[in-house]
Write an enzyme that holds these catalytic residues in place. Structure first.
Site, PDB file in Angstrom:
ATOM      1  CD  GLU A 227      -2.538  -1.062   2.749  1.00  0.00           C
ATOM      2  OE1 GLU A 227      -3.781  -1.038   2.750  1.00  0.00           O
ATOM      3  OE2 GLU A 227      -1.858  -1.039   3.798  1.00  0.00           O
ATOM      4  CE  LYS A 229       5.735   5.511   6.643  1.00  0.00           C
ATOM      5  NZ  LYS A 229       5.189   6.839   6.959  1.00  0.00           N
ATOM      6  NE  ARG A 234      -1.768   3.668  11.613  1.00  0.00           N
ATOM      7  CZ  ARG A 234      -0.849   2.788  12.018  1.00  0.00           C
ATOM      8  NH1 ARG A 234       0.411   3.166  12.182  1.00  0.00           N
ATOM      9  NH2 ARG A 234      -1.185   1.528  12.234  1.00  0.00           N
ATOM     10  NE  ARG A 249       2.941   6.337  16.292  1.00  0.00           N
ATOM     11  CZ  ARG A 249       4.081   6.415  15.636  1.00  0.00           C
ATOM     12  NH1 ARG A 249       4.085   6.704  14.358  1.00  0.00           N
ATOM     13  NH2 ARG A 249       5.234   6.209  16.251  1.00  0.00           N
ATOM     14  CD  GLU A 277      -1.172   8.487   7.888  1.00  0.00           C
ATOM     15  OE1 GLU A 277      -0.276   9.309   8.147  1.00  0.00           O
ATOM     16  OE2 GLU A 277      -1.146   7.309   8.283  1.00  0.00           O
ATOM     17  NE  ARG A 394       5.428  -6.263  19.887  1.00  0.00           N
ATOM     18  CZ  ARG A 394       4.576  -7.087  20.497  1.00  0.00           C
ATOM     19  NH1 ARG A 394       4.266  -8.238  19.945  1.00  0.00           N
ATOM     20  NH2 ARG A 394       4.026  -6.742  21.654  1.00  0.00           N
ATOM     21  CE  LYS A 400       9.212   3.427   9.592  1.00  0.00           C
ATOM     22  NZ  LYS A 400       8.785   4.556  10.472  1.00  0.00           N
TER      23      LYS A 400
END
Length: 529
Positions: A227, A229, A234, A249, A277, A394, A400
């Site tokens: 996808e 970025k 966020r 976020r 987003e 994680r 990214k």
């Protein structure tokens, strides 16, 4: 207060993860719920806002220490941290007050915000007389709003999991959203019952690591969803029991900031939580991030601003479906359910699906990635199709893959002391490029140098200072550094007429004299059309 100060010392003197977790667990097992709640808030960065003006604090500290203000200021310039300076200069006391942390916070720290300066002065002098050693230092850190200690949220969660027997994921979810550091909250946090009555509560965000290997090392391309970025805010959109909440976020409730998104949420079924987003969006394309800042910085949204900067939530993931936590579902299944929800929305809804990037192989996907900036994106996200939605950052399931950053060679023109272990060193730098025969500042950067290089630059700043402005020193324009940054936009608030996004130091250009640093025209050429 003494127990919390002892914890601070234990965390500050070690870099070993196991030792930090052990110290945290020992504290939380022994602390009363009221103290543990405040300690948890401070460790997670929920510090109270500074209630005392810094000039007043410096003046009163000099009085209490019995030294002239000029000597205090010189000491502050040398130490670089206000709390540490005051703690070092205060007369020693024999004993530390045994009152608990909660009492110090609720009776001595929080009331400062509503007091007149004279009352603040007397309250602080009384605190300095009653607290000594590390307890005085920690309390000063809280007063100045500069309390920081080297523990991550993950380490705090690990310690609490050991104390309570609950899973870290359960604790992370309970700590999301709005909560007050009260004994009742702390007891609920560690309670065995995992039910959650707070309908507004979002889920912990799942975060990606930068891809530092060729994408081919991830295996078959078909196993991954790609996808774009995007560069926005966020957020999670929570729809429960007829109510709507939009959380950033950073766990800020964005109530009323994005009314078009909240209006769209009314068409979602109850028990829906979407991760996505927030982006300024027009004609199928995102607008520059600067457009979104027009929305962020306003207390009142006029019709004109709403029309000029429309915002959508680009949906990445589905976390709750029909009131059920679906984070354990594989991404492919969550995405299919999300597609069905978005497809049922009315035309023009301010909720759009993050479309997958169609490219059959890694080479084709790499070519698509090169078009990211033209689309207003930062690069690509790579997500394993069978992965659950995790907690925190994680490795393994989300990556990214950003486009290469912009780079510029700039001259160091000013510096000021850092914080924490770098409080006594000049580590926060201001950089400039040439415009005609003058240097104009373009960025501030705080990271990228080794410890040895930081010490070397610190010595240069001290020996080549031109002027002082409080803690800031302007310096002889002699050193050149290569900076990297993610984006660039026009900004009338800056003398250079532009602002760069996320600048950091790549390397020290010892091979380049200052007159060979880049010119402003080169950065202007990088601006989007």
């Amino acid at each position: 207060m003494r127990a919390f100060a002892t914890l601070y010392e234990a965390l500050d003197r070690t870099t070993a993860t196991s030792a930090k977790v052990a110290a945290l667990a020992e504290y939380f097992r022994a602390a009363p719920a009221a103290d543990a709640a405040w300690a948890l808030a401070f460790l997670l960065g929920r510090r109270p806002r500074r209630a005392v003006r810094a000039p007043d604090l410096r003046r009163w500290a000099a009085e209490a220490a019995g030294i002239p203000e000029w000597l205090f200021e010189e000491s502050y310039q040398h130490v670089g941290d206000l709390a540490e300076t005051i703690a070092l200069l205060m007369p020693a006391v024999d004993a530390t007050d045994e009152a608990p942390l909660a009492e110090w916070v609720e009776r001595h720290l929080l009331p400062l915000a509503g007091q007149a300066p004279d009352a603040q002065r007397e309250a602080l002098r009384e605190a300095w007389r009653r607290l000594g050693g590390s307890a005085r230092f920690v309390f000063l850190k809280l007063i100045t709003g500069a309390f920081r200690v080297g523990v991550s949220e993950g380490l705090v969660l690990r310690a609490l999991a050991g104390v309570s027997g609950l899973a870290e994921e359960v604790l992370a979810h309970r700590l999301m959203g709005r909560w007050e550091p009260t004994p009742e909250f702390y007891r609920r946090l560690l309670a065995a019952d995992t039910s959650d009555a707070d309908r507004s509560r979002p889920y912990p965000f799942f975060l990606a690591y930068p891809l530092e290997q060729p994408p081919e090392a991830l295996g078959a391309r078909a196993a991954w969803v790609a996808e774009w970025k995007w560069d926005g805010i966020r957020a999670q959109l929570v729809r429960r029991a007829g109510g709507t909440w939009v959380w950033s976020r950073g766990e800020e409730l964005l109530a009323g900031r994005f009314p078009e998104v909240e209006a769209t949420a009314a068409f979602l079924p109850d028990g829906t939580v979407v991760d996505g987003e927030l982006l300024p969006w027009r004609d199928g394309m995102p607008l520059p991030f600067g457009a979104l800042q027009r929305r962020i910085g306003r207390k009142t949204l006029t019709r004109r601003v709403l029309d000029e900067v429309p915002v959508v939530l680009v949906a990445y993931d589905l976390l709750e479906h029909g009131g059920t936590d679906v984070r354990d579902w594989p991404l492919a299944r969550r995405r299919a359910a999300l597609e069905a929800l978005v497809a049922a929305l009315p035309a023009g809804a301010a909720l759009r699906l993050s479309e997958p990037v169609a490219a059959e192989g890694w080479a084709a996907l790499a070519r698509e990635r090169e078009s990211a900036r033209g689309r207003g994106a930062e690069g690509l996200m790579l997500k394993r199709a069978d992965a659950p939605y995790g907690v925190g950052r994680r490795r393994g399931d989300w990556w990214k893959w950003k486009v290469d950053p912009f780079e510029v060679d700039a001259v160091l023109v000013a510096a000021q002391p850092g914080h924490g272990r770098r409080a006594g060193l000049y580590t926060d730098y201001t950089f400039a490029v040439w415009s005609g025969d003058a240097l104009v500042t373009i960025a501030k950067a705080y990271s990228g140098l080794t410890d040895a290089e930081i010490r070397e630059v610190d010595q240069f700043v001290r020996s080549h200072t031109l002027e002082r402005f409080g803690p800031v020193r302007s310096v002889e324009p002699s050193l050149v550094f290569q900076l990297a940054f993610e984006g660039i936009q026009r900004s009338p608030r800056h003398k250079a007429g532009l602002a760069v996004r996320f600048p950091r130091i790549v390397r020290w250009r010892r091979d380049k004299p200052p007159h060979e640093a880049d010119r402003l025209e080169r950065l202007v050429a990088l601006l989007p059309p």
